[in-house]
Motif scaffolding. Structure first.
Motif, PDB file in Angstrom:
ATOM      1  N   LEU A  57      -0.153  10.683   2.388  1.00 19.77           N
ATOM      2  CA  LEU A  57      -0.196   9.269   2.018  1.00 19.77           C
ATOM      3  C   LEU A  57      -1.349   8.545   2.712  1.00 19.77           C
ATOM      4  O   LEU A  57      -2.091   7.797   2.071  1.00 19.77           O
ATOM      5  N   LYS A 103      -8.908   6.149   1.376  1.00 18.87           N
ATOM      6  CA  LYS A 103      -9.950   5.959   0.362  1.00 18.87           C
ATOM      7  C   LYS A 103      -9.941   4.531  -0.169  1.00 18.87           C
ATOM      8  O   LYS A 103     -10.984   3.917  -0.351  1.00 18.87           O
ATOM      9  N   GLU A 104      -8.744   3.985  -0.416  1.00 23.11           N
ATOM     10  CA  GLU A 104      -8.630   2.604  -0.883  1.00 23.11           C
ATOM     11  C   GLU A 104      -9.156   1.629   0.153  1.00 23.11           C
ATOM     12  O   GLU A 104      -9.782   0.624  -0.183  1.00 23.11           O
ATOM     13  N   ARG A 139       2.411   1.912  -3.392  1.00 19.34           N
ATOM     14  CA  ARG A 139       1.463   2.448  -4.372  1.00 19.34           C
ATOM     15  C   ARG A 139       1.310   3.961  -4.256  1.00 19.34           C
ATOM     16  O   ARG A 139       1.109   4.650  -5.258  1.00 19.34           O
ATOM     17  N   TYR A 140       1.378   4.483  -3.052  1.00 18.02           N
ATOM     18  CA  TYR A 140       1.084   5.897  -2.835  1.00 18.02           C
ATOM     19  C   TYR A 140       2.292   6.779  -2.575  1.00 18.02           C
ATOM     20  O   TYR A 140       2.166   8.000  -2.611  1.00 18.02           O
ATOM     21  N   ALA A 141       3.437   6.206  -2.330  1.00  9.36           N
ATOM     22  CA  ALA A 141       4.659   6.999  -2.116  1.00  9.36           C
ATOM     23  C   ALA A 141       5.295   7.254  -3.482  1.00  9.36           C
ATOM     24  O   ALA A 141       6.361   6.732  -3.805  1.00  9.36           O
ATOM     25  N   VAL A 142       4.618   8.058  -4.269  1.00  6.95           N
ATOM     26  CA  VAL A 142       5.029   8.321  -5.648  1.00  6.95           C
ATOM     27  C   VAL A 142       6.422   8.953  -5.657  1.00  6.95           C
ATOM     28  O   VAL A 142       6.688   9.930  -4.959  1.00  6.95           O
ATOM     29  N   ILE A 186       0.843  -1.202   0.000  1.00  3.78           N
ATOM     30  CA  ILE A 186       0.000   0.000   0.000  1.00  3.78           C
ATOM     31  C   ILE A 186       0.878   1.251   0.000  1.00  3.78           C
ATOM     32  O   ILE A 186       0.655   2.182  -0.782  1.00  3.78           O
ATOM     33  N   ASP A 231      -4.123   9.810   3.932  1.00  5.66           N
ATOM     34  CA  ASP A 231      -5.423  10.276   3.459  1.00  5.66           C
ATOM     35  C   ASP A 231      -5.774   9.622   2.121  1.00  5.66           C
ATOM     36  O   ASP A 231      -6.920   9.241   1.894  1.00  5.66           O
ATOM     37  N   THR A 232      -4.796   9.469   1.249  1.00  9.71           N
ATOM     38  CA  THR A 232      -5.032   8.809  -0.033  1.00  9.71           C
ATOM     39  C   THR A 232      -5.331   7.327   0.173  1.00  9.71           C
ATOM     40  O   THR A 232      -6.262   6.787  -0.421  1.00  9.71           O
ATOM     41  N   ALA A 233      -4.558   6.669   1.013  1.00 14.23           N
ATOM     42  CA  ALA A 233      -4.757   5.232   1.280  1.00 14.23           C
ATOM     43  C   ALA A 233      -6.088   4.978   1.965  1.00 14.23           C
ATOM     44  O   ALA A 233      -6.718   3.936   1.750  1.00 14.23           O
TER      45      ALA A 233
END
Length: 134
Positions: free
Chosen positions: A124, A130-131, A65-68, A62, A126-128
């Motif tokens: 990170l 949602k998933e 995926r979000y640590a762009v 996870i 806050d984005t996760a």
């Protein structure tokens, strides 16, 4: 002592596991011996450590995926472990409000790293969130 103190102790144990290659049981035992926590807080810290260690691969996926633009191993160790622990709690502790989990993670990042780390952790998680459907 509170859940906030339990999270700080759990983070210290996770850090010892991650960088010191210490066995999770030993890490928990050592950090809990440093400061007296209530039985409930100590149990919560233990749950966070053992659960995070058990779900580490899933949590790391996870984060990745979000640590762009960041490879997991290049993240600051403290931030990596805060993220793991918070994601574990978001996914496996549904009774804790997600806003509390994120706020506690931000405070840990600001305490053990800096203000910028707090913003990174916030974004990170806050984005996760949602998933994870929280």
């Amino acid at each position: 002592m509170s859940r906030r103190a339990a999270r700080a102790k759990a983070l210290q144990a996770l850090f010892a596991v991650d960088l010191g290659r210490m066995a999770p049981e030993r890490a928990v035992k050592e950090v809990l011996a440093e400061e007296q926590l209530s039985l409930q807080a100590a149990d919560f810290a233990r749950q966070l450590v053992m659960g995070t260690v058990t779900a580490r691969r899933e949590l790391d996926a996870i984060i990745s995926r979000y640590a762009v633009g960041w490879r997991l191993e290049r993240l600051a160790a403290v931030d990596r472990n805060i993220l793991r622990m918070a994601l574990y709690e978001m996914k496996y502790c549904p009774d804790t409000p997600v806003s509390v989990i994120i706020n506690e993670a931000i405070e840990l990042a600001k305490t053990f790293n800096d203000e910028e780390a707090g913003r990174f952790v916030n974004g990170l998680l806050d984005t996760a969130r949602k998933e994870l459907g929280r």
